[in-house]
Design a protein around this motif. Structure first.
Motif, PDB file in Angstrom:
ATOM      1  N   MET A 145       0.821  -1.206   0.000  1.00 56.52           N
ATOM      2  CA  MET A 145       0.000   0.000   0.000  1.00 56.52           C
ATOM      3  C   MET A 145       0.860   1.264   0.000  1.00 56.52           C
ATOM      4  O   MET A 145       0.599   2.217  -0.742  1.00 56.52           O
ATOM      5  N   LEU A 146       1.887   1.282   0.833  1.00 56.78           N
ATOM      6  CA  LEU A 146       2.755   2.459   0.896  1.00 56.78           C
ATOM      7  C   LEU A 146       3.476   2.707  -0.420  1.00 56.78           C
ATOM      8  O   LEU A 146       3.652   3.856  -0.833  1.00 56.78           O
ATOM      9  N   ALA A 147       3.892   1.628  -1.077  1.00 55.26           N
ATOM     10  CA  ALA A 147       4.579   1.798  -2.358  1.00 55.26           C
ATOM     11  C   ALA A 147       3.667   2.465  -3.379  1.00 55.26           C
ATOM     12  O   ALA A 147       4.093   3.375  -4.116  1.00 55.26           O
ATOM     13  N   GLU A 151       4.170   6.367  -4.831  1.00 58.79           N
ATOM     14  CA  GLU A 151       4.308   6.567  -6.280  1.00 58.79           C
ATOM     15  C   GLU A 151       3.446   7.714  -6.779  1.00 58.79           C
ATOM     16  O   GLU A 151       3.795   8.395  -7.746  1.00 58.79           O
ATOM     17  N   ARG A 152       2.325   7.952  -6.120  1.00 58.02           N
ATOM     18  CA  ARG A 152       1.381   8.984  -6.553  1.00 58.02           C
ATOM     19  C   ARG A 152       1.577  10.315  -5.834  1.00 58.02           C
ATOM     20  O   ARG A 152       0.912  11.289  -6.168  1.00 58.02           O
ATOM     21  N   ALA A 153       2.465  10.349  -4.839  1.00 53.30           N
ATOM     22  CA  ALA A 153       2.663  11.571  -4.052  1.00 53.30           C
ATOM     23  C   ALA A 153       3.608  12.520  -4.780  1.00 53.30           C
ATOM     24  O   ALA A 153       4.789  12.218  -4.957  1.00 53.30           O
ATOM     25  N   THR A 154       3.113  13.683  -5.167  1.00 50.53           N
ATOM     26  CA  THR A 154       3.943  14.666  -5.864  1.00 50.53           C
ATOM     27  C   THR A 154       4.437  15.755  -4.918  1.00 50.53           C
ATOM     28  O   THR A 154       5.403  16.456  -5.249  1.00 50.53           O
ATOM     29  N   VAL A 161       8.254  11.673   3.500  1.00 46.79           N
ATOM     30  CA  VAL A 161       7.720  10.954   4.661  1.00 46.79           C
ATOM     31  C   VAL A 161       7.348   9.526   4.256  1.00 46.79           C
ATOM     32  O   VAL A 161       7.683   8.554   4.951  1.00 46.79           O
ATOM     33  N   LEU A 162       6.680   9.380   3.130  1.00 43.23           N
ATOM     34  CA  LEU A 162       6.277   8.052   2.665  1.00 43.23           C
ATOM     35  C   LEU A 162       7.487   7.187   2.320  1.00 43.23           C
ATOM     36  O   LEU A 162       7.458   5.969   2.524  1.00 43.23           O
ATOM     37  N   THR A 163       8.547   7.798   1.826  1.00 41.85           N
ATOM     38  CA  THR A 163       9.781   7.053   1.546  1.00 41.85           C
ATOM     39  C   THR A 163      10.350   6.467   2.826  1.00 41.85           C
ATOM     40  O   THR A 163      10.764   5.303   2.874  1.00 41.85           O
ATOM     41  N   GLN A 164      10.372   7.270   3.907  1.00 35.77           N
ATOM     42  CA  GLN A 164      10.873   6.776   5.185  1.00 35.77           C
ATOM     43  C   GLN A 164       9.977   5.661   5.725  1.00 35.77           C
ATOM     44  O   GLN A 164      10.466   4.626   6.198  1.00 35.77           O
ATOM     45  N   LEU A 165       8.662   5.847   5.648  1.00 39.54           N
ATOM     46  CA  LEU A 165       7.739   4.816   6.124  1.00 39.54           C
ATOM     47  C   LEU A 165       7.926   3.523   5.337  1.00 39.54           C
ATOM     48  O   LEU A 165       7.974   2.427   5.921  1.00 39.54           O
ATOM     49  N   GLU A 229      -9.512   0.940  -6.672  1.00 40.57           N
ATOM     50  CA  GLU A 229      -9.162  -0.195  -7.542  1.00 40.57           C
ATOM     51  C   GLU A 229      -7.672  -0.512  -7.473  1.00 40.57           C
ATOM     52  O   GLU A 229      -7.266  -1.674  -7.496  1.00 40.57           O
ATOM     53  N   ALA A 230      -6.839   0.522  -7.385  1.00 37.87           N
ATOM     54  CA  ALA A 230      -5.402   0.293  -7.250  1.00 37.87           C
ATOM     55  C   ALA A 230      -5.092  -0.370  -5.914  1.00 37.87           C
ATOM     56  O   ALA A 230      -4.191  -1.215  -5.810  1.00 37.87           O
ATOM     57  N   ARG A 231      -5.824   0.016  -4.871  1.00 34.94           N
ATOM     58  CA  ARG A 231      -5.636  -0.627  -3.565  1.00 34.94           C
ATOM     59  C   ARG A 231      -6.008  -2.103  -3.633  1.00 34.94           C
ATOM     60  O   ARG A 231      -5.331  -2.958  -3.055  1.00 34.94           O
ATOM     61  N   ARG A 232      -7.098  -2.417  -4.319  1.00 38.33           N
ATOM     62  CA  ARG A 232      -7.499  -3.823  -4.449  1.00 38.33           C
ATOM     63  C   ARG A 232      -6.414  -4.630  -5.162  1.00 38.33           C
ATOM     64  O   ARG A 232      -6.101  -5.748  -4.759  1.00 38.33           O
TER      65      ARG A 232
END
Length: 264
Positions: A145-147, A151-154, A161-165, A229-232
């Motif tokens: 999920m984090l990946a 990927e969508r965080a601009t 922050v998401l990279t560290q998580l 849908e991407a989460r699924r």
């Protein structure tokens, strides 16, 4: 949920504990006016939920570290569990800081939903519940999920922050899979897992894909989000990996997955 600090000497040690990683985040690059208020509000709500998830994980894994010591686990296992707790404490700090930049938790923010183990059960069984349910299953799904979200965080701050998580959660998942072969699950524990794991898989599957009411929070968002849908799709990929790894460890994950589907 109290995420304040004492403000005294303990805070100095806390800052020394987390600031090395916090310093890698370009906090000064955050531009509150870069996106419209509705986009920021959706992001704020999502980061409130993420802060809750990290706080809940911190509490749960603190229990696991205590259990590894109680059951006299190998030293590298105890230290690995300690790193997981430290990582989750950092994640609470990072997520809370980004939430504040987006507008804060607000007076109606939901509280974390804690899931603990049965204090009456032996330490080994309680540790096994964390190992299988939280590390091998939960953190493997979290990585997927984090990946997708990163990927969508601009936004530069959210992406950092998401990279560290993601870096830390990847270790948490690997820690579980590396520990599992050394746990030497007994026949009685296998029977117990037969009852536990289908329920865990059913629960995490429901939790990973939002309800119709929550779906709006999970649209594409510059601060990090992923459509339903991407989460699924990410969930299914991670479940395939989980099943394959459990089967390789001699555990009946294909059956567990079928039984979980019947519970949903």
């Amino acid at each position: 949920m109290d995420i304040s600090v004492t403000g005294g000497p303990l805070t100095h040690h806390h800052r020394a504990f987390v600031d090395g990683d916090c310093a890698t985040i370009p906090w000064g690059a955050f531009d509150a006016g870069a996106h419209d208020p509705r986009t920021r509000e959706r992001a704020r709500r999502a980061w409130v939920l993420r802060t809750n998830d990290e706080y809940r994980s911190m509490v749960g894994f603190a229990e696991l570290q205590s259990l590894t010591a109680e059951m006299r686990a190998p030293l590298d296992v105890i230290v690995g569990a300690g790193r997981v707790v430290r990582d989750e404490a950092l994640h609470v700090e990072l997520c809370a800081r980004l939430t504040d930049l987006l507008g804060g938790r607000g007076p109606k923010a939901p509280a974390p939903r804690f899931v603990g183990t049965d204090a009456r059960a032996p330490a080994r069984r309680r540790a096994l519940q964390h190992l299988v349910g939280s590390l091998c299953i939960g953190e493997t799904i979290s990585v997927a999920m984090l990946a997708g979200v990163r990927e969508r965080a601009t936004d530069a701050v959210a992406h950092a922050v998401l990279t560290q998580l993601l870096r830390d959660e990847s270790f948490h998942s690997r820690f579980g899979w590396l520990w599992l072969p050394h746990f030497e699950v007994t026949d009685a524990e296998r029977r117990w897992l037969d009852a536990l794991v289908p329920r865990v898989l059913a629960s995490v599957t429901r939790g990973a894909v939002p309800s119709q009411h929550e779906a709006g929070v999970y649209r594409d968002n510059p601060y990090g989000s992923m459509p339903v849908e991407a989460r699924r799709a990410a969930l299914e990929r991670s479940l395939d990996e989980i099943v394959e790894r459990f089967e390789a460890a001699g555990l009946p994950a294909e059956r567990w997955r079928d039984e979980a589907a019947a519970l949903r």
